[in-house]
Enzyme design. Structure first.
Site, PDB file in Angstrom:
ATOM      1  N   HIS A 197      88.153  34.540 125.659  1.00 59.36           N
ATOM      2  CA  HIS A 197      89.537  34.982 125.495  1.00 59.36           C
ATOM      3  C   HIS A 197      89.532  36.388 124.927  1.00 59.36           C
ATOM      4  CE1 HIS A 197      93.848  34.869 124.827  1.00 59.36           C
ATOM      5  NE2 HIS A 197      93.595  35.514 123.696  1.00 59.36           N
ATOM      6  N   ASP A 247     103.310  25.906 121.753  1.00 63.06           N
ATOM      7  CA  ASP A 247     102.933  27.310 121.719  1.00 63.06           C
ATOM      8  C   ASP A 247     103.754  28.118 122.710  1.00 63.06           C
ATOM      9  OD1 ASP A 247     101.204  29.646 121.079  1.00 63.06           O
ATOM     10  OD2 ASP A 247     100.759  29.444 123.202  1.00 63.06           O
ATOM     11  N   ARG A 264     108.551  34.333 119.138  1.00 63.67           N
ATOM     12  CA  ARG A 264     107.938  35.391 118.334  1.00 63.67           C
ATOM     13  C   ARG A 264     108.138  36.751 118.985  1.00 63.67           C
ATOM     14  NH1 ARG A 264     102.350  33.800 118.798  1.00 63.67           N
ATOM     15  NH2 ARG A 264     101.853  35.725 117.718  1.00 63.67           N
ATOM     16  N   SER A 274      98.153  30.351 117.983  1.00 67.35           N
ATOM     17  CA  SER A 274      98.624  30.422 119.366  1.00 67.35           C
ATOM     18  C   SER A 274      97.446  30.430 120.339  1.00 67.35           C
ATOM     19  CB  SER A 274      99.474  31.686 119.554  1.00 67.35           C
ATOM     20  OG  SER A 274      99.792  31.891 120.913  1.00 67.35           O
ATOM     21  N   LYS A 332      95.713  26.713 122.513  1.00 72.25           N
ATOM     22  CA  LYS A 332      95.545  26.630 123.968  1.00 72.25           C
ATOM     23  C   LYS A 332      94.078  26.456 124.336  1.00 72.25           C
ATOM     24  CE  LYS A 332      97.821  30.428 124.443  1.00 72.25           C
ATOM     25  NZ  LYS A 332      98.783  31.527 124.535  1.00 72.25           N
TER      26      LYS A 332
END
Length: 433
Positions: free
Chosen positions: A89, A168, A175, A190, A194
């Site tokens: 990620h 999320d 947000r 967040s 995931k």
């Protein structure tokens, strides 16, 4: 909402955090669940998110908050696959197309890569938007299609299903419009809710630092990386983070089809050195985390000899894309030229990202379409020589009325001087995990 039907009152939870106290486990479990099902109002969750931004969270609070978001939806299970899994990620940067060559590269060594990705918002591009520039390619796969492709091809880049961490999805959108994006606990929970729900066995985080990144400051980036590594480790996922430089755009392109074209060059054994180096560094970490220690020279060889390109072709084809189809090109181009000869001393990543976004490569609303061919091409980066009148950047768009605003974003963002800047800093700034 009445206290007769709910075990807590949202206002009490907000006050607890507003006054600097840690939330109890039961409060966190309840507020995430109640918000997901609509029993906590948007304005109440906005107030709580702001209280978290201002007051912070303890490590146990962040872990519980993350767990509650995972529990809001389904969890995927890859244990039935014949190979180990690893995922990556990135916190997002300008020109960051590394996922595209990285997933097939890692898969070429027998590690499955379930890369559930997102779309771009603002100045950083989305992986799915990039791949949708390939004719026929589709982002949406069913769970069974995902599993079959992982087993057969070894790599998938697709959209996350709606069932993963729905809390999320709802909180992320909130947000974005309430000025609470920058909270480390909320960013970490967040991302990690995931990724943990996704079920991967190993995770490598690429935490970007610098003007083109979400985290401008090395200390804040290190805090975010440490928080995410701890969350992953606590959840039983082998997790490591690299802090990488994002002061200058990565590679020579920012934009959807432009970045796919550059990724294909990397998979053909060429491409810009910084993209290749980061792809290889992340691949080595992913393979090690998945239990495969492959030396860096061998990983590089898989780019040069076509092994990774073979997996790429199969991955794109499996999702309906034509890997041989010509990629879209923007109808209009505009060169931004050097006004003097010399050496490029500065090129601000954030400004390039904003210019690409204004040209149509990104979106300002979630439902806005993007232009496949729009973006910025970089002919010179810091340390490169240029001559007066030569292009430093080329702007691409289908809508030439966008050129003025894109050029405005680049005003003062780059400079040409007499001597090269001090030696370029390292691409990988630190490793945590």
């Amino acid at each position: 909402m009445s206290s007769a039907t709910e075990p807590f009152d949202a206002v009490d939870v907000i006050r607890t955090k507003r006054d600097g106290h840690p939330l109890e486990d039961a409060q966190i479990d309840w507020v995430i669940d109640a918000y997901t099902r609509g029993a906590v109002a948007e304005e109440q969750m906005s107030a709580l998110a702001m209280a978290v931004l201002l007051r912070g969270m303890t490590r146990p609070e962040v872990a519980r908050w993350t767990g509650a978001m995972i529990a809001s939806g389904e969890r995927m299970d890859f244990s039935g696959l014949s190979r180990p899994t690893a995922d990556k990620h990135s916190t997002g940067g300008v020109g960051d197309k590394v996922t595209l060559p990285l997933a097939p590269l890692v898969a070429s060594f027998g590690v499955a890569v379930p890369q559930l990705s997102g779309r771009g918002l603002g100045h950083t591009g989305g992986t799915l938007d990039k791949l949708e520039a390939i004719p026929g390619w589709r982002a949406a796969l069913s769970n069974s299609e995902l599993m079959d492709q992982l087993e057969d091809v070894g790599a998938v880049i697709c959209a996350a299903g709606a069932g993963l961490a729905p809390a999320d999805k709802k909180l992320y959108a909130l947000r974005d419009v309430t000025g609470t994006v920058e909270s480390v606990p909320l960013i970490a929970s967040s991302i990690m809710s995931k990724k943990i729900a996704e079920g991967t066995g190993a995770l490598v985080l690429d935490v970007k630092v610098g003007s083109g990144a979400f985290m401008k400051d090395l200390g804040a980036a290190r805090e975010l990386a440490r928080t995410m590594v701890d969350l992953g480790t606590d959840a039983g996922v082998r997790t490591v983070a690299l802090l990488t430089d994002m002061a200058v755009p990565l590679g020579r392109t920012a934009g959807n089809a432009l970045e796919v074209r550059e990724s294909a060059e990397v998979l053909d054994g060429g491409g810009p050195a910084d993209v290749v180096d980061l792809t290889v560094a992340l691949a080595v970490e992913m393979l090690a985390a998945a239990g495969r220690d492959v030396p860096e020279p061998e990983v590089r060889a898989a780019l040069a000899d076509g092994r990774a390109k073979d997996v790429w072709r199969r991955m794109i084809t499996a999702q309906g894309g034509d890997p041989d189809a010509p990629l879209p090109r923007a109808r209009e181009r505009l060169d931004v030229v050097a006004d003097r000869s010399g050496v490029v001393t500065r090129l601000d990543a954030y400004a390039v990202g904003v210019a690409a976004w204004r040209l149509g490569a990104g979106r300002s609303r979630r439902d806005e379409p993007v232009q496949a061919g729009a973006g910025v091409e970089l002919h010179a980066k810091p340390g490169d020589e240029v001559r007066a009148g030569e292009p430093v950047l080329t702007l691409h768009t289908d809508t030439p009325e966008r050129f003025d605003r894109a050029r405005a974003a680049l005003d003062g963002a780059w400079a040409v001087g007499d001597r090269a800047p001090e030696g370029a800093g390292a691409l990988v700034l630190d490793r945590i995990g």
